[in-house]
Design a protein around this motif. Structure first.
Motif, PDB file in Angstrom:
ATOM      1  N   ASN A 141     -15.235  -0.754  26.231  1.00 48.07           N
ATOM      2  CA  ASN A 141     -14.217  -1.642  25.659  1.00 48.07           C
ATOM      3  C   ASN A 141     -13.154  -0.862  24.890  1.00 48.07           C
ATOM      4  O   ASN A 141     -12.007  -1.298  24.791  1.00 48.07           O
ATOM      5  N   HIS A 142     -13.548   0.270  24.317  1.00 45.79           N
ATOM      6  CA  HIS A 142     -12.643   1.031  23.446  1.00 45.79           C
ATOM      7  C   HIS A 142     -12.157   2.331  24.086  1.00 45.79           C
ATOM      8  O   HIS A 142     -11.512   3.134  23.417  1.00 45.79           O
ATOM      9  N   LEU A 143     -12.446   2.510  25.362  1.00 44.97           N
ATOM     10  CA  LEU A 143     -12.046   3.740  26.051  1.00 44.97           C
ATOM     11  C   LEU A 143     -10.689   3.570  26.706  1.00 44.97           C
ATOM     12  O   LEU A 143     -10.481   2.660  27.514  1.00 44.97           O
ATOM     13  N   SER A 144      -9.770   4.447  26.368  1.00 45.25           N
ATOM     14  CA  SER A 144      -8.456   4.461  26.996  1.00 45.25           C
ATOM     15  C   SER A 144      -8.421   5.637  27.968  1.00 45.25           C
ATOM     16  O   SER A 144      -8.034   6.745  27.626  1.00 45.25           O
ATOM     17  N   ASP A 145      -8.897   5.394  29.184  1.00 44.99           N
ATOM     18  CA  ASP A 145      -8.991   6.456  30.175  1.00 44.99           C
ATOM     19  C   ASP A 145      -7.698   6.541  30.979  1.00 44.99           C
ATOM     20  O   ASP A 145      -7.069   5.536  31.272  1.00 44.99           O
ATOM     21  N   GLY A 146      -7.330   7.755  31.329  1.00 46.26           N
ATOM     22  CA  GLY A 146      -6.077   7.991  32.021  1.00 46.26           C
ATOM     23  C   GLY A 146      -6.266   8.342  33.477  1.00 46.26           C
ATOM     24  O   GLY A 146      -7.390   8.444  33.979  1.00 46.26           O
ATOM     25  N   PRO A 147      -5.171   8.561  34.208  1.00 47.40           N
ATOM     26  CA  PRO A 147      -5.242   8.923  35.631  1.00 47.40           C
ATOM     27  C   PRO A 147      -6.033  10.210  35.824  1.00 47.40           C
ATOM     28  O   PRO A 147      -5.908  11.163  35.054  1.00 47.40           O
ATOM     29  N   GLY A 148      -6.882  10.216  36.847  1.00 49.91           N
ATOM     30  CA  GLY A 148      -7.659  11.406  37.147  1.00 49.91           C
ATOM     31  C   GLY A 148      -8.851  11.626  36.258  1.00 49.91           C
ATOM     32  O   GLY A 148      -9.490  12.680  36.319  1.00 49.91           O
ATOM     33  N   GLU A 149      -9.188  10.643  35.401  1.00 47.30           N
ATOM     34  CA  GLU A 149     -10.369  10.719  34.546  1.00 47.30           C
ATOM     35  C   GLU A 149     -11.399   9.709  35.043  1.00 47.30           C
ATOM     36  O   GLU A 149     -11.037   8.618  35.505  1.00 47.30           O
ATOM     37  N   TYR A 150     -12.675  10.049  34.920  1.00 51.78           N
ATOM     38  CA  TYR A 150     -13.711   9.220  35.528  1.00 51.78           C
ATOM     39  C   TYR A 150     -14.896   9.023  34.585  1.00 51.78           C
ATOM     40  O   TYR A 150     -15.333   9.954  33.911  1.00 51.78           O
ATOM     41  N   VAL A 151     -15.397   7.795  34.562  1.00 50.24           N
ATOM     42  CA  VAL A 151     -16.687   7.479  33.952  1.00 50.24           C
ATOM     43  C   VAL A 151     -17.572   6.933  35.069  1.00 50.24           C
ATOM     44  O   VAL A 151     -17.183   5.993  35.772  1.00 50.24           O
ATOM     45  N   VAL A 152     -18.748   7.535  35.251  1.00 53.33           N
ATOM     46  CA  VAL A 152     -19.673   7.128  36.309  1.00 53.33           C
ATOM     47  C   VAL A 152     -20.938   6.613  35.648  1.00 53.33           C
ATOM     48  O   VAL A 152     -21.611   7.354  34.915  1.00 53.33           O
ATOM     49  N   VAL A 153     -21.269   5.346  35.896  1.00 56.01           N
ATOM     50  CA  VAL A 153     -22.413   4.721  35.226  1.00 56.01           C
ATOM     51  C   VAL A 153     -23.463   4.319  36.252  1.00 56.01           C
ATOM     52  O   VAL A 153     -23.178   3.588  37.207  1.00 56.01           O
ATOM     53  N   ASP A 154     -24.666   4.820  36.051  1.00 61.05           N
ATOM     54  CA  ASP A 154     -25.828   4.386  36.824  1.00 61.05           C
ATOM     55  C   ASP A 154     -26.388   3.152  36.132  1.00 61.05           C
ATOM     56  O   ASP A 154     -26.959   3.234  35.043  1.00 61.05           O
TER      57      ASP A 154
END
Length: 319
Positions: free
Chosen positions: A145-158
């Motif tokens: 909710n509080h993550l401001s992710d930019g282009p080319g950045e990744y969060v991968v959740v299992d």
């Protein structure tokens, strides 16, 4: 971009989560992997040859401190006790950069197999009979909710196995959800269940066929999944060797192309901050009405800041 891997237990979603996160890390893309499965096997999948134990504190162990950091000077959130997993950011809240210099990343991230990893924490004996694993996942929901992710950045959740992935609003926190499905009747029935839940909220879902051994398996998936099938993985002797602790060799060319295909699908997704915000507000109001207003003694609808918009990555001025 935020990517979730979901599927029934044993489908291979943890293995694919690890392969995809490692694939991104090898390309030097900024990536964080998060183990949101009750079984907590992602660290092992990221480093099957053994690279030392994961020792960083789980997110669930620091939920109070995480809340204090994220709420910042937001006047709508009086205390950590008044902040629940769905509380959206507002003016005065602290947003996060991926792998930024903040207490969340510095305390809870550890590199495993070359991939920065955070874990939610195991469901232990003290939780039995009194807790739900989704309470541990609340830290992941707050983080996204509080993550401001930019282009080319990744969060991968299992994610958790089965339909439990839809037991909270966490499933709306992703730009792309990959359902790992085996070419079986049970595999496609799980797909239909996920598809119907996701469709209600306009969630993008793509199917990754796994354990495909031949043309018959592929035709079965195409017949039952249709255009939602974005890629498939064939049986991988290399993955099996990795799981047995033998780390030589390389992944098969077809399976490597599948990882490339998954990245292309993710990169093609537009970042829809307005829908992200709308879902955050909707699920916060649902939780407030269902239990959280009573639990906190607060009208949590007041935490929604109508003047706040999450329009994209932070600038230096915002930091």
């Amino acid at each position: 971009m935020r990517v979730a891997f979901v599927g029934k237990g044993g489908s291979g979603k943890t293995t694919l989560s690890a392969l995809f996160a490692s694939h991104l890390a090898r390309s030097r893309a900024p990536v964080v992997a998060i183990d949101g499965d009750i079984n907590q096997h992602l660290a092992e999948a990221l480093s099957p040859g053994g690279g030392g134990a994961f020792t960083a504190p789980p997110l669930s162990s620091g939920i109070g401190e995480i809340k204090d950091h994220l709420r910042g000077d937001n006047p709508r959130i009086a205390s950590r006790e008044a902040m629940i997993k769905t509380t959206p950011p507002g003016r005065g809240s602290r947003l996060l950069r991926l792998l930024g210099d903040d207490p969340v990343h510095s305390r809870h991230v550890q590199s495993v197999g070359g991939v920065p990893l955070m874990v939610t924490g195991v469901f232990d004996e003290s939780d039995l009979g009194v807790s739900c694993y989704h309470s541990k996942l609340g830290a992941v929901e707050l983080y996204l909710n509080h993550l401001s992710d930019g282009p080319g950045e990744y969060v991968v959740v299992d994610m958790t196995a089965g339909a439990d992935a839809f037991a909270s609003g966490l499933f709306t926190r992703f730009d792309m959800t990959f359902l790992v499905a085996e070419p079986t009747r049970k595999g496609v029935s799980v797909y239909r269940q996920y598809r119907d839940h996701a469709r209600e909220f306009g969630i993008a879902i793509g199917v990754v066929g796994n354990k495909v051994t031949g043309e018959d398996d592929l035709l079965f998936l195409k017949e039952h999944v249709g255009d939602d099938l974005v890629a498939h993985c064939s049986h991988s002797p290399w993955v099996r060797a990795q799981e047995q602790g033998r780390t030589d060799g390389e992944i098969e060319p077809h399976n490597l192309l599948t990882l490339d295909r998954l990245r292309a699908v993710v990169d093609a997704r537009p970042k829809d901050w307005d829908t992200f915000r709308r879902h955050a507000v909707e699920f916060h109001l649902r939780n407030a009405a269902a239990w959280a207003d009573r639990a906190t003694g607060t009208d949590l609808a007041g935490q929604i800041d109508p003047a706040f918009t999450m329009t994209g990555p932070l600038t230096e001025k915002d930091a």
